[in-house]
Design a protein around this motif. Structure first.
Motif, short mmCIF file in Angstrom:
data_model
loop_
_atom_site.label_atom_id
_atom_site.label_comp_id
_atom_site.label_asym_id
_atom_site.label_seq_id
_atom_site.Cartn_x
_atom_site.Cartn_y
_atom_site.Cartn_z
N ASP A 176 31.80 44.37 47.56
CA ASP A 176 31.63 45.38 46.52
C ASP A 176 32.80 46.36 46.48
O ASP A 176 32.99 47.06 45.49
CB ASP A 176 30.32 46.16 46.75
N GLU A 177 33.56 46.44 47.56
CA GLU A 177 34.70 47.36 47.58
C GLU A 177 35.94 46.74 46.94
O GLU A 177 36.89 47.44 46.66
CB GLU A 177 35.03 47.73 49.04
N ARG A 178 35.94 45.45 46.74
CA ARG A 178 37.12 44.78 46.23
C ARG A 178 37.09 44.72 44.69
O ARG A 178 36.10 44.32 44.10
CB ARG A 178 37.22 43.35 46.78
N ARG A 179 38.20 45.14 44.08
CA ARG A 179 38.31 45.09 42.62
C ARG A 179 39.02 43.83 42.16
O ARG A 179 39.15 43.59 40.96
CB ARG A 179 39.07 46.31 42.12
N GLY A 180 39.51 43.05 43.09
CA GLY A 180 40.19 41.82 42.73
C GLY A 180 40.82 41.19 43.96
O GLY A 180 40.98 41.83 45.01
N TYR A 181 41.18 39.91 43.81
CA TYR A 181 41.80 39.13 44.89
C TYR A 181 43.07 38.51 44.32
O TYR A 181 43.02 37.69 43.41
CB TYR A 181 40.83 38.05 45.38
#
Length: 344
Positions: A108-113
């Motif tokens: 949930d903390e990641r806005r993208g990879y």
């Protein structure tokens, strides 16, 4: 996959940074993983800054040797947006590997990879593209969105981000302190001072400085000095990799003055096992428009630096910035109009 990608040169600075972290790990496989992860983060950091985003690399978990040892992590914090995971891709590979710990537990903390592919020489990286979410450890590179879409995706989060926290100094007179701040008096009221600041020990230098300031205030009160007795708050600041994630303490004293003004004094002190501040660390006073009004810089073996005492009218705001190397931390303050009772 959209053919649009972006190339980033991996400078000597990038490799020096990677080697610095690599030295924390004796396991060859882990050391290699950390090296490549650091280069990937560097490449994405460079790209996002060129796109006008403000990043906070030293506040990212990927700079913490403990997290590096426990996880395969390559995150980059982007101000007002969240975190981007920067995943290295080896030359000639057609797959993006994303370990479960960065999507299953804290996804949930990641806005993208972002997929970051290296050349054989590790002198250049190509940002191939990104995905918003992952649900498997391996992803075909053909499924990536264009790297050009990353800025648009991040801007959506930036528009929804709350304003940065501002500390209302007026509330300190009622012993109400913002998260992360603590009154100096409460430090000395604790039964065990070593439990202050969430179990971090206060070293003798910091304890001595605080005790001297406290005794001086008591003496002025006993002598019925005309100078107002300040209310003091203190906060630990993590100045990042330069001190291996150790902290310094910001001490802010405020005192009521006439004509709806507040006198303010800001100091920076060493904490934990350090008796002196790191050389060249800076303490800066910024106006509401971010102009530098005054600045103080630590020399060799300084156990405190401070700003000259200044006054701030009620209803006005200012900021104090601490900077060391690439790390910059800013605390925002305001003094809302408030009714004071006369100090006894």
């Amino acid at each position: 996959m959209n053919n649009i990608s972006c190339n980033v040169s991996l400078s000597l600075e990038a490799h020096a940074r990677a080697k610095r972290f690599q030295r924390y790990h004796t396991n060859p496989q882990k050391a290699k993983q950390v090296y490549l992860n650091t280069l990937a983060v560097y490449a994405v950091d460079n790209y996002l800054q060129c796109q006008g985003f403000e990043t906070d690399w030293v506040a990212s978990d990927s700079t913490n040797p403990v997290f590096q040892a426990l996880m395969d992590i390559a995150d980059l914090k982007v101000k007002d947006c969240g975190k981007i995971e920067c995943r290295p891709v080896l030359p000639n590979s057609d797959k993006l590997y994303v370990p479960p710990e960065v999507w299953a537990e804290i996804g949930d903390e990641r806005r993208g990879y972002v997929a970051v592919q290296f050349t054989e020489s590790l002198r250049e990286a190509t940002l191939l593209g990104f995905v918003d979410k992952v649900e498997a450890e391996e992803l075909s590179l053909s499924e990536l969105q264009s790297i050009e879409q990353l800025s648009k995706s991040l801007n959506q989060y930036r528009e929804l981000a709350p304003e940065s926290t501002t500390v209302n100094l007026g509330k300190w007179f009622q012993e109400v302190f913002a998260k992360g701040w603590q009154s100096v008096n409460s430090l000395f009221e604790q039964e065990r001072q070593e439990l202050a600041f969430r179990d971090r020990r206060l070293n003798s230098a910091l304890r001595g400085n605080l005790q001297l300031l406290r005794e001086n205030a008591v003496l002025k009160k006993d002598l019925k000095s005309s100078e107002p007795i300040p209310v003091r708050g203190i906060k630990l600041l993590d100045v990042g990799m330069e001190l291996e994630h150790e902290s310094v303490a910001m001490l802010v004293g405020i005192a009521q003055e006439k004509e709806e003004k507040m006198g303010v004094r800001v100091r920076l002190l060493p904490t934990e096992e350090r008796s002196y501040l790191p050389q060249d660390i800076k303490l800066s006073l910024l106006s509401s428009s971010n102009d530098i009004l005054q600045e103080s810089q630590a020399r060799d073996r300084d156990n405190m630096i401070q700003l000259k005492r200044f006054t701030c009218p009620m209803g006005e705001s200012f900021s104090v910035r601490v900077s060391l190397g690439e790390c910059t931390l800013t605390e925002n303050f305001a003094i809302d109009p408030i009714s004071f009772e006369k100090n006894e």
